[in-house]
Scaffold this active site. Sequence first.
Site, PDB file in Angstrom:
ATOM      1  N   GLU A  76       4.874  16.190  29.231  1.00  0.00           N
ATOM      2  CA  GLU A  76       6.028  15.299  29.300  1.00  0.00           C
ATOM      3  C   GLU A  76       7.288  16.115  29.022  1.00  0.00           C
ATOM      4  O   GLU A  76       7.274  17.053  28.210  1.00  0.00           O
ATOM      5  CB  GLU A  76       5.883  14.181  28.255  1.00  0.00           C
ATOM      6  CG  GLU A  76       7.086  13.251  28.209  1.00  0.00           C
ATOM      7  CD  GLU A  76       6.830  11.942  27.466  1.00  0.00           C
ATOM      8  OE1 GLU A  76       5.772  11.807  26.820  1.00  0.00           O
ATOM      9  OE2 GLU A  76       7.700  11.055  27.540  1.00  0.00           O
ATOM     10  N   ASN A 131       7.025   8.099  28.053  1.00  0.00           N
ATOM     11  CA  ASN A 131       8.212   7.260  27.922  1.00  0.00           C
ATOM     12  C   ASN A 131       9.395   7.841  28.715  1.00  0.00           C
ATOM     13  O   ASN A 131      10.250   7.099  29.195  1.00  0.00           O
ATOM     14  CB  ASN A 131       8.599   7.128  26.448  1.00  0.00           C
ATOM     15  CG  ASN A 131       7.526   6.411  25.642  1.00  0.00           C
ATOM     16  OD1 ASN A 131       6.709   5.675  26.191  1.00  0.00           O
ATOM     17  ND2 ASN A 131       7.518   6.625  24.325  1.00  0.00           N
ATOM     18  N   ASN A 165       4.624   3.704  33.053  1.00  0.00           N
ATOM     19  CA  ASN A 165       4.039   4.165  31.792  1.00  0.00           C
ATOM     20  C   ASN A 165       4.190   3.101  30.718  1.00  0.00           C
ATOM     21  O   ASN A 165       5.299   2.588  30.508  1.00  0.00           O
ATOM     22  CB  ASN A 165       4.749   5.437  31.312  1.00  0.00           C
ATOM     23  CG  ASN A 165       4.220   5.925  29.968  1.00  0.00           C
ATOM     24  OD1 ASN A 165       3.079   6.381  29.878  1.00  0.00           O
ATOM     25  ND2 ASN A 165       5.026   5.808  28.928  1.00  0.00           N
ATOM     26  N   GLU A 166       3.094   2.759  30.076  1.00  0.00           N
ATOM     27  CA  GLU A 166       3.096   1.864  28.898  1.00  0.00           C
ATOM     28  C   GLU A 166       4.067   0.690  29.059  1.00  0.00           C
ATOM     29  O   GLU A 166       4.910   0.439  28.178  1.00  0.00           O
ATOM     30  CB  GLU A 166       3.411   2.657  27.624  1.00  0.00           C
ATOM     31  CG  GLU A 166       2.324   3.638  27.272  1.00  0.00           C
ATOM     32  CD  GLU A 166       2.451   4.265  25.889  1.00  0.00           C
ATOM     33  OE1 GLU A 166       3.498   4.112  25.232  1.00  0.00           O
ATOM     34  OE2 GLU A 166       1.468   4.901  25.448  1.00  0.00           O
ATOM     35  N   TYR A 190      -3.858   6.702  20.116  1.00  0.00           N
ATOM     36  CA  TYR A 190      -3.537   7.771  19.168  1.00  0.00           C
ATOM     37  C   TYR A 190      -4.057   7.356  17.797  1.00  0.00           C
ATOM     38  O   TYR A 190      -3.964   6.184  17.422  1.00  0.00           O
ATOM     39  CB  TYR A 190      -2.023   7.988  19.090  1.00  0.00           C
ATOM     40  CG  TYR A 190      -1.428   8.531  20.368  1.00  0.00           C
ATOM     41  CD1 TYR A 190      -1.523   9.879  20.670  1.00  0.00           C
ATOM     42  CD2 TYR A 190      -0.767   7.690  21.265  1.00  0.00           C
ATOM     43  CE1 TYR A 190      -0.965  10.398  21.849  1.00  0.00           C
ATOM     44  CE2 TYR A 190      -0.206   8.201  22.434  1.00  0.00           C
ATOM     45  CZ  TYR A 190      -0.312   9.550  22.718  1.00  0.00           C
ATOM     46  OH  TYR A 190       0.233  10.061  23.873  1.00  0.00           O
ATOM     47  N   GLU A 198      -3.720   8.979  27.955  1.00  0.00           N
ATOM     48  CA  GLU A 198      -3.103   9.534  26.745  1.00  0.00           C
ATOM     49  C   GLU A 198      -4.074   9.305  25.600  1.00  0.00           C
ATOM     50  O   GLU A 198      -4.423   8.155  25.304  1.00  0.00           O
ATOM     51  CB  GLU A 198      -1.755   8.875  26.422  1.00  0.00           C
ATOM     52  CG  GLU A 198      -0.653   9.275  27.370  1.00  0.00           C
ATOM     53  CD  GLU A 198       0.724   8.769  26.936  1.00  0.00           C
ATOM     54  OE1 GLU A 198       0.979   8.663  25.714  1.00  0.00           O
ATOM     55  OE2 GLU A 198       1.527   8.478  27.835  1.00  0.00           O
ATOM     56  N   GLN A 247      -0.594  15.954  23.913  1.00  0.00           N
ATOM     57  CA  GLN A 247      -0.098  16.582  25.097  1.00  0.00           C
ATOM     58  C   GLN A 247      -0.612  18.021  25.114  1.00  0.00           C
ATOM     59  O   GLN A 247      -1.665  18.258  24.512  1.00  0.00           O
ATOM     60  CB  GLN A 247       1.417  16.483  25.124  1.00  0.00           C
ATOM     61  CG  GLN A 247       1.860  14.997  25.166  1.00  0.00           C
ATOM     62  CD  GLN A 247       3.288  14.750  25.588  1.00  0.00           C
ATOM     63  OE1 GLN A 247       3.967  15.632  26.082  1.00  0.00           O
ATOM     64  NE2 GLN A 247       3.772  13.524  25.389  1.00  0.00           N
TER      65      GLN A 247
END
Length: 503
Positions: free
Chosen positions: A27, A72, A172-173, A244, A292, A353
């Site tokens: 990212e 993000n 994304n999200e 996460y 992720e 990442q």
Amino acid sequence: MPTARMTLSPDAVVGTVRRELFGGFVEHLGRHVYDGIYEPGHESADAEGFREDVIELVKELGVSTIRYPGGNFVSGFRWEDSVGPRDERPRRLDLAWHSTETNEVGLHEFSHWLEKVGSDLMLAVNLGTRGTLEAIDLLEYCNLPGGTEISERRIRNGRGEPFDVRVWCLGNEMDGPWQLGHRSAEDYGKLASRTAKGMRQLDPGIRLVACGSSSAHMPTFGEWERVVLTHTYDDIDLISCHAYYEEHDGDLGSFLASAVDMDGFIETVVATADHVRAVRGSDKQIDISFDEWNVWYLSRFENVDKIEGIDNWPVAPRLLEDVYSVKDAVVFGNLMISLLKHADRVASASLAQLVNVIAPIMTEPGGPAWRQTTFFPFSITSRLAKGVALKVDVSVPTYETTRYGAVPLVDAVATHDANSAESAVFLVNRSTTDAVVVAVDVSALGASEVRESHTLADTDLDAANTLENPERVAPHVNESVRLADGLLTVTLPPVSWTALALA
Ligand code: AHR
């Protein structure tokens, strides 16, 4: 000493171990791209400014597909900014990470870097602040051989052949209130469906990922997937999961059991996807892109590291630079076990990442690059897990956790490659106090030799690799391993991750 027993059979197949399970994620965030993979003034930089020491470590890590450019970040990104003559590229605010994006590295440069590390590109389009047309334009720029204004622009920008990007994330999200352009499942599902249809009109062969939940603990979890899939089922191939984990309030027992949460997350999303399939009477199966996953001390970021101020938009600030310990690596290795245990439905996964930002690889500007503790479970699993994943029933005592109740002390998965007759077993011992003796019946695999053994453990669970001490933690050969008459035995130290390669 507790004991664990298991039997491996080449017939107990979960699914094929696809290389896409070992994907990564880059990212535009913090020092990931700038001062991470790209540092023109560095002594190891190649002619394009990419650090060759980092390239070598990425190759050693063994990452397949790499998701790019966010995260993000992508929800505020105009892809056109990142192509064309560099001196004409605009500096832009990155609202997601309160930074300045210089666009010095863009699609063309990143794709060169991917060629150097030998990985494929997975692109995310901005469905936060942009829409269907911009997504189709980007697809045209990437995949159309030529003959139109947009595809000829790519050619003028130095890339004759199409990038031929095969996998695309539709935003994304979008379930997260922090996301620029956050939407309801209903709104997102309709937008994702329209965008997917448009993109397929241009290139029917691409694979499309719809946004699932950004955690199994989102208030909309479950219902989000049901609604989004109801709108997009015929248009997409995969639904995403993001997860996460961190140790909360010193609750090590629960932290070590994080993979229990990941198991439940995957199984719930599979059940929801299959429910929508049943309701629609569809023949099509939707699988998961776990694009992720990692250990991330998110609370540290939220409470300490967040950048603020209308006059404060730094370029490449130090953000999300978590230093991973031995216990983090054990949890991390267990998350990889969870992904392998669900190889039938998790079609791809991306470690979030890669460099400097919650990363297995760290760099210092003008200084060295080194491996974090989490580097080892990834590189070893990526190298040894081949063929098919095998279901393993572990017979072992449990321990009590605050978050997940009674949890097995040992978790494990195995892989078997019929072509090479090689197998691998991956194990974690979650006990904070006891070594566990494991006995594995491998007679049905015909294994007669232990080719490799790697155990990651340390008496100091907080030990980590740092700039000052970059080789403090590394896996060691497990001297306790024996294989005789089809019985493999090994002792797993407390809080440890182990991989065994058999032939
Ligand atoms: O990986 C860091 C961030 O975590 C990503 O930008 C976002 O998608 C997730 O919330």
